[in-house]
Design a protein around this motif. Structure first.
Motif, mmCIF file in Angstrom:
data_model
loop_
_atom_site.group_PDB
_atom_site.id
_atom_site.type_symbol
_atom_site.label_atom_id
_atom_site.label_comp_id
_atom_site.label_asym_id
_atom_site.label_seq_id
_atom_site.Cartn_x
_atom_site.Cartn_y
_atom_site.Cartn_z
ATOM 1 N N ARG A 49 2.097 7.057 -6.733
ATOM 2 C CA ARG A 49 1.002 8.022 -7.235
ATOM 3 C C ARG A 49 1.244 9.258 -6.804
ATOM 4 N NH1 ARG A 49 -2.878 4.423 -5.136
ATOM 5 N NH2 ARG A 49 -3.509 5.649 -3.397
ATOM 6 N N ALA A 108 2.357 1.824 -3.276
ATOM 7 C CA ALA A 108 1.410 2.423 -4.351
ATOM 8 C C ALA A 108 1.246 3.953 -3.993
ATOM 9 C CB ALA A 108 -0.156 1.730 -4.191
ATOM 10 N N GLU A 134 0.748 -1.162 -0.238
ATOM 11 C CA GLU A 134 0.039 0.060 0.022
ATOM 12 C C GLU A 134 0.960 1.409 -0.111
ATOM 13 O OE1 GLU A 134 -3.013 2.223 3.020
ATOM 14 O OE2 GLU A 134 -2.742 0.288 3.122
#
Length: 154
Positions: free
Chosen positions: A8, A4, A1
């Motif tokens: 981003r 990610a 997580e």
């Protein structure tokens, strides 16, 4: 997580735009007792009191500031007559206020906390957590500004 989120949102340092901010002007906390707060922050932690005046938003309330280095201030308000209750760690609240100090100053202040009988969580050789006079959570860290545990954060 986390990876990610980094993909981003985290730009490489060379690609990050400059911040719109100049720095922290001050962080303001509440004080139940002006003298006690001054004794703790100026007397124990050696953050000089820089000014003290009436709070413009609440007559009879004191607004006072301490120098915490690098052009930053720690401010307090007392709110006499208001039942504000005890400090609480809540979502969106202050947890903790982390202040960078030079390594030799960190050891000196840790010894002063010991001498004053103020308990703390000693995380490692650069970081300690303890409560201020109204329960506010404070961390003293010997890492330089812009670094944390040997990792660049700025």
């Amino acid at each position: 997580e986390w990876e990610a989120l980094r993909r981003r949102h985290l730009l490489p340092k060379a690609e990050r735009p400059p911040s719109a901010a100049r720095g922290v002007h001050h962080v303001a906390l509440l004080s139940s007792d002006v003298e006690q707060t001054i004794d703790f922050y100026q007397g124990l932690l050696e953050f000089p009191l820089t000014t003290l005046f009436e709070n413009r938003d609440y007559r009879g309330s004191t607004h006072f500031f301490f120098d915490i280095g690098a052009g930053n201030c720690l401010a307090f308000f007392d709110m006499p007559g208001l039942d504000l209750g005890p400090y609480a760690e809540v979502l969106g609240g202050l947890h903790p206020l982390c202040i960078s100090v030079e390594p030799e100053r960190w050891a000196h202040l840790k010894a002063k906390l010991d001498d004053a009988g103020i308990g703390y969580a000693h995380i490692d050789e650069v970081s300690i957590y303890f409560a201020g006079p109204d329960g506010e959570r404070i961390e003293l860290i010997a890492d330089p500004l812009g670094e944390m545990y040997g990792m660049e954060v700025l």
